[in-house]
Scaffold this active site. Structure first.
Site, PDB file in Angstrom:
ATOM      1  N   CYS A   1     -34.234  28.738   9.115  1.00 20.58           N
ATOM      2  CA  CYS A   1     -34.038  29.685   8.020  1.00 20.58           C
ATOM      3  C   CYS A   1     -35.265  29.788   7.127  1.00 20.58           C
ATOM      4  O   CYS A   1     -35.450  30.792   6.436  1.00 20.58           O
ATOM      5  CB  CYS A   1     -32.808  29.298   7.197  1.00 20.58           C
ATOM      6  SG  CYS A   1     -32.915  27.678   6.408  1.00 20.58           S
TER       7      CYS A   1
ATOM      8  N   GLY B   1     -20.660  26.414  11.520  1.00 16.74           N
ATOM      9  CA  GLY B   1     -21.667  25.620  12.233  1.00 16.74           C
ATOM     10  C   GLY B   1     -22.174  24.495  11.346  1.00 16.74           C
ATOM     11  O   GLY B   1     -21.511  24.077  10.394  1.00 16.74           O
TER      12      GLY B   1
END
Length: 552
Positions: free
Chosen positions: A151, A294
């Site tokens: 990310c 997740g």
């Protein structure tokens, strides 16, 4: 043209041994970009890698075809031009590739250098890493490759047969798969070579280059690069060795320093940010929706529970992961909802956390504006905290009244408070990293002697086999097997004893008290004495082979 190319080549040769590893882009003849000088970029990372200064000169906009699929006609033309350029290079500067050695290069963008709007376009899902390695290694000057996409960063690590050509090819490849123009990538990227590239990855693995210094998730992501790369052609000795060493560094830093003490993850920072924006009186009663179960989503749920949130709705494709979380956090009311019901769930939520791998936007402006308003008890604004890359919440959603959107780049507000303490801990880790970089460099440089060892052994073996055949032919066909074996053993013994000394002088495993420079000098001496070098350098042979293979 040949004269100009020779001038460029001579500049590159003069700089290839620069100990400071200055980042210079080479203006080269590229058939795919007519009359377009390439872009130059310098990026300087200070010791703690937390401050980045970019100096970028841009000369002309370039446009490339999207998505990595090139028409066969244009591809053949480009490759033919590449081969032609190689012939020109050979005539104008014959020793170009002889003097240059393959380099470890990182071409990357991270939260220091590029906004999320750019990073999300370049993001590569983990399932596509092997395909990306294959496409990168199909490029003319790329021998090995690895992808680290999270990310906060998108970094391509390669072993390049030529630094400048390798950087150019990787940058163009990144542009093709993302539709981001080359100049935009050059504006935000950073480049590092060899020792600097290794140090950067070690700092990444240790958590020094993270938004939150010392966070632990990045180490597991580096491990995943190795796990995914196992058995993939192109994830070979140097790159796999680099990443495996980075894992060792990450573990050692966390074991021998206090850098992880009190540190937070991106998920916990997201929870902290949301609670900062809510009235304190509503922390326990605010309705929370977590989209995605997740690793990141699970951590968000755990941190919400730790902060006293007792009602959490989790929207996910399947129920299995949510059931496991429910079993682990029995004191918290966790409700499962399928992803198809996320809009209905969002209508009943005060705060929405998104952390999925979806490449499409889940919450658009049109969808969000249809949601009912939230209570004034939670500030009268619905919060979206999007920690997904690519983003799950459209940027224009923040234009709506009574709606606020935050993404991973906004988490800097949370981590700024204890930055000084983490920087002190980071300095402890730097000492370890510097030692590990030296060890890795010694290992990498020792690989340079391997071809010489193999060539010398092969040279001696050919002579031994030839002379043995002559000897046995003179001794007749009726020679007993035991005598043939004795003669064979004699020839092997003589060769091994003669090679023992030279081989010892090429060993770089720490068992001999020789400096690396001395060992490399011995290598070059043996190459000259036994005429082990071929007419065409090893690098040029590799490049020719790759170009010819691509032309088939």
């Amino acid at each position: 043209m040949a004269a100009a190319l020779g001038f460029v080549t001579s500049l590159a040769v003069n700089n290839c041994n620069n100990s400071q590893q200055k980042l210079k882009m080479e203006f080269c003849n590229a058939s795919t970009i007519p009359d377009s000088p390439f872009l130059s970029s310098k990026t300087r990372f200070f010791n703690n890698n937390l401050e980045v200064k970019n100096v970028i000169s841009e000369t002309r906009s370039l446009t490339l075809n999207p998505r990595c699929k090139v028409a066969s006609g244009s591809a053949s033309k480009a490759m033919a031009s590449s081969l032609s350029a190689l012939e020109l290079l050979k005539t104008s500067a014959a020793d170009r590739y002889t003097k240059e050695t393959s380099s470890i290069v990182v071409v990357g963008l991270n939260f220091h250098t590029a906004p999320i709007e750019i990073r999300e376009k370049l993001s590569i899902p983990e399932a596509q890493w092997p395909q990306a390695i294959g496409e990168l290694c199909a490029l003319n000057h790329i021998e090995e490759a690895a992808v680290l996409s999270t990310c906060n960063r998108m970094e391509i690590y390669v072993v390049a047969l030529s630094q400048h050509r390798g950087v150019k090819e990787v940058t163009e490849w990144m542009s093709k798969i993302s539709d981001v123009p080359v100049p935009d990538i050059c504006r935000h990227r950073f480049l590092m070579y060899n020792k600097d590239a290794a140090q950067h990855l070690f700092e990444v693995s240790a958590g020094l280059n993270s938004l939150i210094v010392g966070e632990g998730q990045i180490l597991s992501q580096v491990k995943q690069v190795v796990k995914t790369g196992q058995g993939v052609p192109g994830f070979d000795r140097k790159i796999s060795g680099l990443f495996k060493h980075a894992i060792t560094v990450g573990k050692r830093v966390r074991t021998e320093t206090s850098i992880s003490t009190g540190s937070v993850s991106v998920s916990s920072a997201a929870v902290e940010l949301a609670l900062m924006k809510l009235p304190e009186s509503s922390h326990a009663t605010a309705r929370m929706l977590v989209v995605g179960a997740g690793k990141m989503g699970k951590l968000v749920i755990k941190h919400l529970a730790a902060k006293g949130c007792t009602k959490i709705v989790v929207a996910n494709r399947t129920q299995d992961k949510v059931a496991a979380i429910q079993e682990e956090l029995k004191d918290v009311e966790i409700a499962y909802k399928p992803l198809s019901e996320i809009l209905a769930c969002a209508a009943e939520a005060d705060v929405v956390f998104t952390s999925t791998a979806s490449e499409t936007v889940l919450f658009t402006k049109e969808r969000v504006q249809k949601l009912p308003p939230v209570s004034s008890e939670v500030g009268g604004r619905r919060l979206f905290v999007d920690i997904s890359v690519p983003r799950n919440v459209g940027s224009c959603v923040s234009d709506l009244e009574n709606t606020q959107v935050y993404n991973v780049d906004d988490l800097k507000e949370v981590v700024a408070s204890n930055k000084e303490d983490r920087l002190r801990k980071a300095m402890e880790a730097q000492v370890i990293i510097e030692d590990e970089v030296k060890e890795f460099e010694a290992w990498k440089d020792s690989l340079e002697t391997v071809p010489t060892i193999k060539k010398l052994r092969g040279y001696a073996e050919r002579i031994r086999a030839s002379e043995l055949e002559k000897c046995l032919s003179k001794m007749g066909d009726d020679l007993p097997k035991n005598q043939k074996k004795a003669v064979y053993d004699l020839s092997v013994g003589i060769v091994n004893k003669l090679l023992h000394g030279p081989m010892q002088h090429l060993r770089c495993d720490g068992s001999e008290n020789r400096s690396l420079s001395e060992i490399l000098e011995n290598m070059h001496a043996l190459n000259r004495i036994f005429n082990l070098d071929t007419e065409i350098s090893v690098l040029e042979q590799k490049i020719r082979a790759k170009i010819e293979q691509n032309q088939k």
